[in-house]
Design an enzyme around this catalytic site. Structure first.
Site, PDB file in Angstrom:
ATOM      1  N   GLU A   1      43.349  38.711  35.773  1.00  0.00           N
ATOM      2  CA  GLU A   1      43.728  39.949  36.454  1.00  0.00           C
ATOM      3  C   GLU A   1      44.899  39.710  37.401  1.00  0.00           C
ATOM      4  OE1 GLU A   1      40.007  42.696  37.242  1.00  0.00           O
ATOM      5  OE2 GLU A   1      39.583  40.633  37.881  1.00  0.00           O
TER       6      GLU A   1
ATOM      7  N   LYS B   1      39.619  51.094  38.304  1.00  0.00           N
ATOM      8  CA  LYS B   1      40.200  50.241  37.264  1.00  0.00           C
ATOM      9  C   LYS B   1      39.744  50.822  35.936  1.00  0.00           C
ATOM     10  CE  LYS B   1      39.967  45.686  39.482  1.00  0.00           C
ATOM     11  NZ  LYS B   1      39.403  44.320  39.284  1.00  0.00           N
TER      12      LYS B   1
END
Length: 120
Positions: A21, A99
């Site tokens: 990420e 997200k």
């Protein structure tokens, strides 16, 4: 209390607990509601009597795109602090960070957090 809302603000950032990420990044969707007394602005029609949401957007963007955090909770907290520091009329903030594509194996629309903060 009156509200100013920024909805569906999309930013590409590098926040997350996993190294992928922080290396690859992803899109973060941020919704922000500011509690502000808008009585004066409602009468005056003067930008000086409100909170300029374009500047709030830039404040959010700076944290979302230029910083790197492991937790979106920390990102949300940093955004809240920057808004309180930069915009004195803001009395409270609700911020939601989503997200859409986190590294979770499964079927879902999105994951995220929501913080509510009041000026101290």
């Amino acid at each position: 209390m009156d509200k100013i809302q920024l909805k569906g603000c999309r930013f590409y950032g590098y926040h997350g607990a996993f190294s992928e990420e922080q290396t690859l990044g992803q899109i973060f969707v941020i919704d922000c509601t500011l509690s502000v007394d808008l009585k004066k602005a409602a009468k005056s029609d003067d930008l000086e009597d409100t909170v300029h949401y374009g500047l709030v957007f830039e404040t959010i963007k700076k944290q979302a795109e230029q910083k790197k955090y492991k937790l979106i909770e920390r990102l949300a907290g940093a955004i809240c602090q920057d808004i309180f520091d930069g915009f004195a009329p803001v009395e409270a903030i609700t911020i939601r960070i989503t997200k859409e594509n986190p590294p979770i194996n499964g079927h879902y629309d999105a994951v995220g957090i929501e913080l509510e903060r009041v000026r101290e």
